[in-house]
Every structure is written in C-alpha cells, then in structure tokens.
Design an enzyme around this catalytic site. Sequence first.
Site, PDB file in Angstrom:
ATOM      1  N   THR A  41       0.853  -1.201   0.000  1.00 19.55           N
ATOM      2  CA  THR A  41       0.000   0.000   0.000  1.00 19.55           C
ATOM      3  C   THR A  41       0.884   1.244   0.000  1.00 19.55           C
ATOM      4  O   THR A  41       0.598   2.222  -0.713  1.00 19.55           O
ATOM      5  CB  THR A  41      -0.943  -0.004   1.226  1.00 19.55           C
ATOM      6  OG1 THR A  41      -1.476  -1.313   1.393  1.00 19.55           O
ATOM      7  CG2 THR A  41      -2.088   0.971   1.043  1.00 19.55           C
ATOM      8  N   ASP A  94       2.166   4.842   6.721  1.00 19.95           N
ATOM      9  CA  ASP A  94       2.531   3.424   6.761  1.00 19.95           C
ATOM     10  C   ASP A  94       1.284   2.561   6.554  1.00 19.95           C
ATOM     11  O   ASP A  94       0.156   3.040   6.699  1.00 19.95           O
ATOM     12  CB  ASP A  94       3.188   3.099   8.127  1.00 19.95           C
ATOM     13  CG  ASP A  94       4.101   1.889   8.050  1.00 19.95           C
ATOM     14  OD1 ASP A  94       4.050   1.145   7.050  1.00 19.95           O
ATOM     15  OD2 ASP A  94       4.880   1.687   9.009  1.00 19.95           O
ATOM     16  N   ALA A  96      -0.777  -1.290   7.425  1.00 21.79           N
ATOM     17  CA  ALA A  96      -1.048  -2.102   8.618  1.00 21.79           C
ATOM     18  C   ALA A  96      -1.645  -3.428   8.166  1.00 21.79           C
ATOM     19  O   ALA A  96      -2.179  -3.539   7.056  1.00 21.79           O
ATOM     20  CB  ALA A  96      -2.011  -1.388   9.561  1.00 21.79           C
ATOM     21  N   GLU A 116       9.711   0.361  11.642  1.00 17.77           N
ATOM     22  CA  GLU A 116       8.445   1.101  11.517  1.00 17.77           C
ATOM     23  C   GLU A 116       8.036   1.689  12.867  1.00 17.77           C
ATOM     24  O   GLU A 116       7.554   2.822  12.949  1.00 17.77           O
ATOM     25  CB  GLU A 116       7.341   0.167  11.013  1.00 17.77           C
ATOM     26  CG  GLU A 116       7.494  -0.206   9.543  1.00 17.77           C
ATOM     27  CD  GLU A 116       6.523  -1.275   9.086  1.00 17.77           C
ATOM     28  OE1 GLU A 116       6.251  -1.329   7.877  1.00 17.77           O
ATOM     29  OE2 GLU A 116       6.033  -2.071   9.916  1.00 17.77           O
TER      30      GLU A 116
HETATM   31  C1  5RP Z   1       5.424  -4.249   7.036  1.00 17.95           C
HETATM   32  C2  5RP Z   1       4.081  -3.784   7.464  1.00 17.95           C
HETATM   33  C3  5RP Z   1       3.127  -3.382   6.399  1.00 17.95           C
HETATM   34  O1  5RP Z   1       2.810  -2.051   6.561  1.00 17.95           O
HETATM   35  C4  5RP Z   1       1.911  -4.255   6.495  1.00 17.95           C
HETATM   36  O2  5RP Z   1       2.308  -5.608   6.400  1.00 17.95           O
HETATM   37  C5  5RP Z   1       0.894  -3.939   5.402  1.00 17.95           C
HETATM   38  O3  5RP Z   1       1.406  -4.317   4.170  1.00 17.95           O
HETATM   39  P1  5RP Z   1       0.584  -4.182   2.818  1.00 17.95           P
HETATM   40  O4  5RP Z   1       0.288  -2.737   2.606  1.00 17.95           O
HETATM   41  O5  5RP Z   1       1.488  -4.779   1.777  1.00 17.95           O
HETATM   42  O6  5RP Z   1      -0.685  -4.999   2.975  1.00 17.95           O
HETATM   43  O7  5RP Z   1       3.754  -3.693   8.626  1.00 17.95           O
HETATM   44  O8  5RP Z   1       6.193  -4.642   8.135  1.00 17.95           O
END
Ligand code: 5RP
Length: 240
Positions: A41, A94, A96, A116
């Site tokens: 994302t 970020d 999640a 993070e």
């Molecule tokens: C990485 C994370 C990511 O932000 C979380 O896994 C979400 O990832 P994505 O946007 O690919 O679903 O915490 O350590």
Amino acid sequence: MRPSTMAFAMVENYNPKQIAGRRAAEMVQSNSVVGLGTGSTVFFVLTRLAERIQEEGLVVTAVATSIDTEIKAEEMGIPLVSLDEVESIDLCIDGADEIDGEFQMIKGGGGALLREKVVASISKREVIVVGPEKVVPRLGTTFSLPVEVVPFARPLMARRIRPFGADPTLRMTEEGSPFLTDNGNEILDCHFPDGIQDPAALELALDAIPGIVESGLFINLAHAVVIGYPDGRCEVREKA
Ligand code: 5RP
C-alpha cells in the site's frame, strides 16, 4: 452482460491500496520530513509522492522504514536521509495488517515492524493506509501477530509466548530458510485462536521478555487511517 451486472463490475474496479496510498500522499506538505512505511500500500504513497516532487516541485526529506522502501524511494527520486539526520518526523505514512476501532494495530507482515515502530515513535503524525479488510473489531482475528526475536533465543521465545494463548510459527522464506529482518533477527508469527483480548497489556508483557526485540502491536501510535474501497471511495478517519 445485463446493465445492472455491468454497472456492478465497473464500480468494483479500483485497487483499494492505490486509492488509500495516493490520497495519503496528498497530505504531505512541502518542506517537511516524511516517514515512509513499508509494503504494497505504501508503494502507492511513494509513486504519488514521486509524481508530486516532479510535477509540483514538492520539497521533502524522507526517512525509510526498511531497505525495501529505501530502494524503491531511491529509484523513484524521493530524497532520503538516515534516521540520525532528523530530530523528528512531521508525517509518517505506513500500512497495517489489522487496525481496530481505537487505532491499535498489528503490523509486521512485511517484517519491518521494528524500524516502523521506531519511526512512528518520533512522528508527530502517523497516518495508516489500508483497504477495508484490514479494519477489524478485534486484533488477531484475521492476522497472526509478528514478533521479532533474536535468533539465539528463538526456541525459548516460542516457549515463553505460548502461555499468552498464542501458537507461534517461525516465518520462513520461499527458499526454506528462516526469514531474517533488516536487523538480522527472526520472526515468530503468533496465531491467537480467539484474537487478542488486551493488545496494550500484551505489548507491554512481550516487550518485557529479554530476547524479544519488538512485537508487531502498535498501540497509541496512529493518528488517522485512510481507507480505500474497491468502488473508488476513500475515507479518512481521525482518532477521537
Ligand atoms: C510491514 C508492514 C506493512 O505495513 C503491512 O504488512 C501492510 O502491508 P501491505 O500494505 O502490503 O498490505 O507492517 O512490516
């Protein structure tokens, strides 16, 4: 195709991650320090930020939360500095793996939880970008909790985590070796069959165990969540 079916197919055509990521990138202000999270994302945050730098002359200094993000940001021309070059971060964006109604989160699906969390801890504002499936009533119900542990202590850590009601599994790579984080540690993905009853208490308890480097529980760190939907809508929720 009947007209009603056709209309339905058209409105479900959007990528929620892209909708959320691009919307959050619009929140970045010129002359600010930005924290760049990790994941698929956040990728869309990076692409929109790079566009804004090119098109609008947006001036930002960015801190990456993983080597993966560092490489992508560099390729896209987003100016990076290291953590020790900044006092604080104005806005961190970020992803999640789960977020509940109180903005408590599980993170670490990509293995970047430690960096993070460090970056989130010095961010004046933490904005989370997700699709609707990540919003849950109780943490731990759709995703296992990643816990970063030092390899030396891993079997012991698994034994110490079980009494909390979890079933820990060592994260492996596709090649069949233990997954290593950017910090050289391993990850235990901890499945909670009934979800996590008290995330804040669990975070404190896990972090108190020597050998656990960090848990993927992010408590009181997020200020807002941007939710993208498959029909193209985008919702921004601010923490009360
Ligand atoms: C990485 C994370 C990511 O932000 C979380 O896994 C979400 O990832 P994505 O946007 O690919 O679903 O915490 O350590």
